[in-house]
Design an enzyme around this catalytic site. Structure first.
Site, PDB file in Angstrom:
ATOM      1  N   GLY A  12       0.787  -1.223   0.000  1.00 10.68           N
ATOM      2  CA  GLY A  12       0.000   0.000   0.000  1.00 10.68           C
ATOM      3  C   GLY A  12       0.819   1.273   0.000  1.00 10.68           C
ATOM      4  N   TYR A 148     -11.067   3.523  15.366  1.00  8.94           N
ATOM      5  CA  TYR A 148     -10.163   4.152  14.395  1.00  8.94           C
ATOM      6  C   TYR A 148     -10.158   5.660  14.579  1.00  8.94           C
ATOM      7  CZ  TYR A 148      -7.782   4.996   9.968  1.00  8.94           C
ATOM      8  OH  TYR A 148      -6.877   5.390   9.009  1.00  8.94           O
ATOM      9  N   LYS A 152      -6.823   7.882  15.914  1.00 10.66           N
ATOM     10  CA  LYS A 152      -6.194   8.914  15.090  1.00 10.66           C
ATOM     11  C   LYS A 152      -6.283  10.284  15.756  1.00 10.66           C
ATOM     12  CE  LYS A 152      -4.775   6.306  11.703  1.00 10.66           C
ATOM     13  NZ  LYS A 152      -3.327   6.064  11.504  1.00 10.66           N
ATOM     14  N   VAL A 181      -7.944   5.953  -0.043  1.00 10.17           N
ATOM     15  CA  VAL A 181      -7.053   5.328  -1.016  1.00 10.17           C
ATOM     16  C   VAL A 181      -7.440   3.869  -1.247  1.00 10.17           C
ATOM     17  CG1 VAL A 181      -4.634   4.932  -1.622  1.00 10.17           C
ATOM     18  CG2 VAL A 181      -5.239   6.853  -0.133  1.00 10.17           C
ATOM     19  N   THR A 183      -6.574   0.773  -1.098  1.00  8.66           N
ATOM     20  CA  THR A 183      -5.662  -0.186  -0.471  1.00  8.66           C
ATOM     21  C   THR A 183      -6.516  -1.253   0.198  1.00  8.66           C
ATOM     22  OG1 THR A 183      -5.642   1.056   1.603  1.00  8.66           O
ATOM     23  CG2 THR A 183      -3.930   1.609  -0.010  1.00  8.66           C
TER      24      THR A 183
END
Length: 226
Positions: A12, A148, A152, A181, A183
């Site tokens: 990635g 998540y 972050k 993205v 990935t």
């Protein structure tokens, strides 16, 4: 020659960052958790050194730091991260999984930054880049993905504090959002290719200086609210 250390570089965004730095003539140290999954990194040639390192392990990070002792690191990129339970919702949050996300996304980058701060301070570029997410922006808010988002947001807070601590050594510390993205984490419906994301990230990395320390950048160079 520019020396770069990238965590989570087996695939990635991390893999593409390694590829770009090598193409620019840099020497790259890359970390993976499993050497059996490092074939793509090996294909990049002998200017990349592959290190097996679990960034959640004090022993692994300490061993890597010992191996790189007294070697300057111009750019340290905390890229390793995980997303578990994408659809987690209030009332059904797996707290054990939450703890694992915090260990990887928040605590591990702090561990790595502490271990290599002196190496970065001894370099010419003096830059620490942390791959975060705008999902960690409290100002922008959002739903679901509790662990998540929280991991972050905590990473962002920690790195703005580290930026202040390292200011006197001339070290620039930033957090970046790579975009959505395509990935394994972002999925096939994401809006950006890995190459498009890294195009922007490389421009940010090339252009930042001490006046930007403690900032939160989108991959296109624009600022994101905390």
């Amino acid at each position: 020659m520019t020396n770069v250390l990238i965590t989570g570089a087996g695939r990635g965004i991390g893999l593409e960052l390694a590829r770009r730095f090598l193409a620019a003539g840099a020497r790259v140290n890359a970390t993976v958790r499993d050497m059996a999954k490092a074939d793509s990194l090996r294909s990049l040639g002998n200017m990349v050194t592959i290190n097996v390192c679990d960034v959640t392990s004090d022993a692994d990070v300490s061993a890597l730091a010992e191996g790189l002792a007294d070697k300057p690191i111009d750019v340290l990129i905390n890229n390793a991260g995980i997303l578990l339970n994408r659809g987690e919702a209030f009332g059904n949050i797996d707290l054990e999984a939450f703890e694992e996300v915090l260990r990887v996304n928040t605590i591990a980058p702090i561990r790595v930054a502490q271990a290599f701060a002196d190496n970065v301070a001894a370099s010419s570029k003096k830059l620490i880049v942390n791959v975060s997410s705008r999902m960690g922006s409290i100002g922008e808010g959002g739903v679901a993905a509790y662990s998540y988002r929280a991991s972050k947001a905590a990473l962002n807070m920690a790195m703005t504090t580290i930026a202040k601590d390292l200011e006197g050594q001339g070290v620039t510390v930033i957090v970046v959002h790579p975009g959505w993205v395509r990935t394994d984490m972002g999925g096939s419906s994401a809006s950006l290719s890995v190459e498009e994301s890294v195009d922007g990230l490389m421009h940010v990395i090339d252009s930042v200086s001490m006046v930007d320390t403690g900032s939160f950048f989108n991959y296109d160079g624009t600022s994101i609210q905390w």
